[in-house]
Design an enzyme around this catalytic site. Structure first.
Site, mmCIF file in Angstrom:
data_model
loop_
_atom_site.group_PDB
_atom_site.id
_atom_site.type_symbol
_atom_site.label_atom_id
_atom_site.label_comp_id
_atom_site.label_asym_id
_atom_site.label_seq_id
_atom_site.Cartn_x
_atom_site.Cartn_y
_atom_site.Cartn_z
ATOM 1 N N CYS A 91 0.815 -1.214 0.000
ATOM 2 C CA CYS A 91 0.000 0.000 0.000
ATOM 3 C C CYS A 91 0.849 1.264 0.000
ATOM 4 O O CYS A 91 0.329 2.354 -0.274
ATOM 5 C CB CYS A 91 -0.924 0.014 1.215
ATOM 6 N N HIS A 113 -9.669 2.199 -1.985
ATOM 7 C CA HIS A 113 -8.259 1.884 -1.729
ATOM 8 C C HIS A 113 -7.637 1.130 -2.905
ATOM 9 O O HIS A 113 -7.463 -0.083 -2.849
ATOM 10 C CB HIS A 113 -8.169 1.069 -0.443
#
Length: 381
Positions: free
Chosen positions: A81, A327
């Protein structure tokens, strides 16, 4: 070394883009950033592209195939991420080195469907031995540790979703733009107690990009909309005396933000807004404390106070955060930076944080061992 500045920023609407490739998403975000800066792709010296699921496909080069093959240096990075934040960090270092004056950093991702994570590539599977390696379970466990230690309630965790979904209604680039009352959050499907489905960030596709330049180039192009990069830090997990499969999201964030604050010569009291990695509702409360927005044990009271809402003392995730914006793994780190840039320029529309001069963008990625990126940005002049 001279300062670095962001003079262009672009982000596409997050969501599912079934008929588009990650390279097309990256190209759109990059063109938006170039247009914002008043530049052409031929002006770019180097490109750093962050992606996780698509990183092996040479995102930077294949993006250039769509918008202009200029011979610019291309580097593709993968850091879970934190991939997008890593691309920005590398752009900053490249400009600071003096080799380049104008660098493009882009994050792009086509997320797979379903639950992220899975068994480790090597060794015994952690399921049943160490609890769970699945991200919702990891952040559920971290939240429960906080609850056991400080009395944090499930309602306080759920309030993060209520707040961020409200902020998301103000962001046209967010994947989800709907109010979500507390009762809906608590009544949604239980994924990993205390995390319900609406307390987990949705998997979406997306891309975001920024143009990083030297101080000399920023002055040549004009500082009126430039944003100074005061601090930039990237770290990995420090050793913890516990199983590496019982992931601790706290120590790596505290290490990164400490370095960023030191580089910037600032502290949490200087911040006007924060975009942090709310991959799960529990994570946002943990990071209030990790980033120094409140003392240890005070995160529940901070969310109750309303101080982290738009109009509060220290607004957090006014973009809607990952919980509402979505996301797209490799794009998230750049997207958080783009959000801060828009506020420091006074261009965030209905969600504008009034008088914002300094903001912090945080992102956390892990795959057994974590990576954390923190950037502190300041309105130029």
């Amino acid at each position: 070394m001279s300062d670095t500045y962001i003079i262009g920023a672009g982000i596409i609407k997050f969501g599912r883009h079934p008929d588009r490739t990650p390279f097309q998403l990256a190209a759109e975000a990059s063109l938006l950033a170039l247009d914002d800066a008043g530049l052409m792709i031929r002006d770019i010296d180097a490109i750093y592209a962050g992606s996780t699921f698509n990183s092996a496909s040479m995102v930077a080069q294949r993006m250039l195939h769509l918008i202009g093959q200029t011979g610019a240096a291309c580097v593709n990075v993968s850091n879970a991420c934190a991939a997008g934040a890593t691309a920005v960090r590398q752009a900053v270092l490249a400009v600071k080195s003096g080799e380049y004056d104008i660098v493009l950093a882009v994050g792009a991702e086509k997320n797979p469907k379903g639950l992220m994570g899975g068994p480790l590539a090597e060794g015994p599977p952690p399921e049943g031995l160490f609890g769970s390696h699945a991200p919702p379970s990891i952040f559920a466990e971290a939240g429960i540790v906080h609850a056991a230690r400080y009395g944090t309630t499930i309602e306080q965790f759920a309030q993060v979703t209520v707040k961020n979904h409200h902020h998301g209604t103000l962001n046209p680039k967010a994947a989800y733009q709907l109010e979500t009352p507390m009762e809906d959050v608590l009544a949604s499907e239980m994924i990993s107690w205390p995390l319900t489905k609406l307390m987990c960030s949705p998997n979406v596709d997306g891309a975001a990009a920024v143009i990083v330049v030297s101080e000399k180039k920023a002055r040549e192009l004009g500082l009126s909309r430039a944003v100074r990069i005061r601090g930039s830090a990237l770290v990995s997990d420090p050793y913890e005396p516990r199983s590496p499969d019982m992931f601790d999201p706290n120590s790596v964030t505290r290490l990164a933000v400490g370095k960023a604050y030191a580089m910037a010569g600032l502290g949490p009291e200087d911040l006007d807004l924060v975009e942090l990695h709310d991959c799960f509702a529990t994570a946002e409360l943990l990071h209030y404390e990790n980033l120094g927005l409140c003392a240890d044990g005070e995160a529940g009271r901070l969310i109750d106070s309303g101080d982290t809402e738009l109009g509060g003392r220290i607004p957090v995730n006014v973009s809607g955060g990952l919980l509402a914006k979505g996301h797209p793994i490799g794009a998230t780190g750049v997207a958080n930076i783009v959000e801060i840039v828009e506020h420091l320029r006074g261009e965030a529309g209905a969600r504008q944080v009034a008088g914002a001069k300094i903001g912090l963008a945080h992102v956390l990625g892990f795959a057994g061992v974590a990576a954390c990126g923190v950037h502190i940005l300041e309105k130029a002049g």
